[in-house]
Design a protein around this motif. Structure first.
Motif, mmCIF file in Angstrom:
data_model
loop_
_atom_site.group_PDB
_atom_site.id
_atom_site.type_symbol
_atom_site.label_atom_id
_atom_site.label_comp_id
_atom_site.label_asym_id
_atom_site.label_seq_id
_atom_site.Cartn_x
_atom_site.Cartn_y
_atom_site.Cartn_z
ATOM 1 N N ARG A 239 -1.316 -8.326 2.738
ATOM 2 C CA ARG A 239 -0.831 -9.443 3.563
ATOM 3 C C ARG A 239 0.682 -9.586 3.450
ATOM 4 O O ARG A 239 1.371 -9.824 4.448
ATOM 5 N N GLU A 240 1.212 -9.451 2.217
ATOM 6 C CA GLU A 240 2.658 -9.573 2.013
ATOM 7 C C GLU A 240 3.408 -8.482 2.760
ATOM 8 O O GLU A 240 4.568 -8.669 3.147
ATOM 9 N N ALA A 241 2.780 -7.340 2.966
ATOM 10 C CA ALA A 241 3.407 -6.242 3.702
ATOM 11 C C ALA A 241 3.182 -6.361 5.209
ATOM 12 O O ALA A 241 3.547 -5.466 5.966
ATOM 13 N N GLY A 242 2.590 -7.490 5.633
ATOM 14 C CA GLY A 242 2.394 -7.731 7.052
ATOM 15 C C GLY A 242 1.207 -7.010 7.646
ATOM 16 O O GLY A 242 1.150 -6.797 8.858
ATOM 17 N N ARG A 243 0.241 -6.639 6.816
ATOM 18 C CA ARG A 243 -0.923 -5.897 7.289
ATOM 19 C C ARG A 243 -2.183 -6.732 7.104
ATOM 20 O O ARG A 243 -2.253 -7.606 6.232
#
Length: 282
Positions: A239-243
């Motif tokens: 989630r932190e990597a935008g996925r």
């Protein structure tokens, strides 16, 4: 965590003054974090991306800062605690001798028997040479970028990697590595998750025994470890990597799983409580 002034380990190999090639200057701070997150949860060495340009020449001497020296002392004390705890537990619970691991401290980049070690790979244990590789700058990333600060959060990271050494001592890593080579990628990832969650549990066993034997665990320490486990769960990192989290790609376990297995070890103090391979539910 009460660690200052306590005994350090003699099994430290400090390569930090040797240099080894710096991180690239072409990627900004936020970009570095994204690259690191992608590397960690995909299990990819992204060192070339970080060393691409503006790096310090390989082998250039490094001056250690006061923070570097303090973190080296902290890691040494934590390692000494793991050595004493696991020697006692192997004798008491398994009737076996425990052979301690060596912990390699480095800056930026070094070589291991398992390949390159860098901040991009994160801390890891290499079973081929029985060494843990750690760039203490990882603790800065853990604190400032992932929101998992505190000395016991750092101790949890060390204890987790030593947990892999315990697995190696028990003959587990060789078996699981061989098995992962015989199954599909999704099945191999599931095996990896069980290995990693077991290491989390073994870190919890260490925390239980460190509190009992040394009285070094202070109020709030377990919460720091739990927060670290939460911040480096596969689902949270993705989630932190935008996925969107993709369970089939998980290699370390979700945040909830990592916290739960740490607590299983911390609550029991028993090696046999960490058998993730027989657990019906992770």
């Amino acid at each position: 965590m009460d660690w200052r002034g306590r005994r350090g380990s003699s099994n430290i190999e400090d390569r930090r003054r040797l240099g080894g090639g710096g991180r690239g200057a072409g990627i900004g701070g936020a970009g570095v974090v994204v690259v690191l997150l992608l590397g960690w949860f995909f299990g990819v060495d992204v060192t070339p991306l970080l060393q691409d340009q503006g790096a310090r020449p390989a082998g250039a001497p490094v001056e250690l800062t006061a923070e570097d020296r303090a973190m080296g002392e902290f890691v040494s004390v934590t390692l000494a605690d793991t050595e004493e705890v696991w020697a006692a537990l192997f004798a008491e619970q398994l009737g076996q001798d425990y052979r301690p691991a060596t912990l390699v401290l480095f800056k930026d980049y070094t070589q291991s028997a398992c390949g390159g070690a860098s901040q991009a790979t994160g801390p890891f244990y290499c079973p081929q040479d029985r060494k843990v590789y750690l760039d203490t700058a990882f603790f800065t990333v853990l604190d400032q970028r992932l929101g998992a600060g505190g000395d016991f959060a750092a101790a949890y990271v060390v204890a987790h990697e030593i947990g892999h050494h315990v697995q190696n001592e028990l003959g587990l890593l060789e078996k699981t590595t061989r098995l992962r080579q015989q199954v599909s990628e999704a099945q191999a990832n599931e095996i990896s998750v069980r290995v990693e969650l077991m290491a989390d549990c073994l870190a919890g066993v260490w925390a239980h025994e460190a509190a009992a034997r040394f009285g070094s665990i202070e109020r709030g320490d377990v919460e720091e470890a739990m927060n670290a486990a939460r911040q480096i769960g596969d689902d949270t990192l993705q989630r932190e990597a935008g996925r969107t989290p993709m369970p089939d790609s998980f290699t370390h376990g979700t945040s909830d799983q990592r916290m739960r297995w740490f607590l299983a070890g911390q609550g029991s103090g028993r090696i046999d409580a960490c058998d993730t391979f027989r657990a019906p539910r992770l």
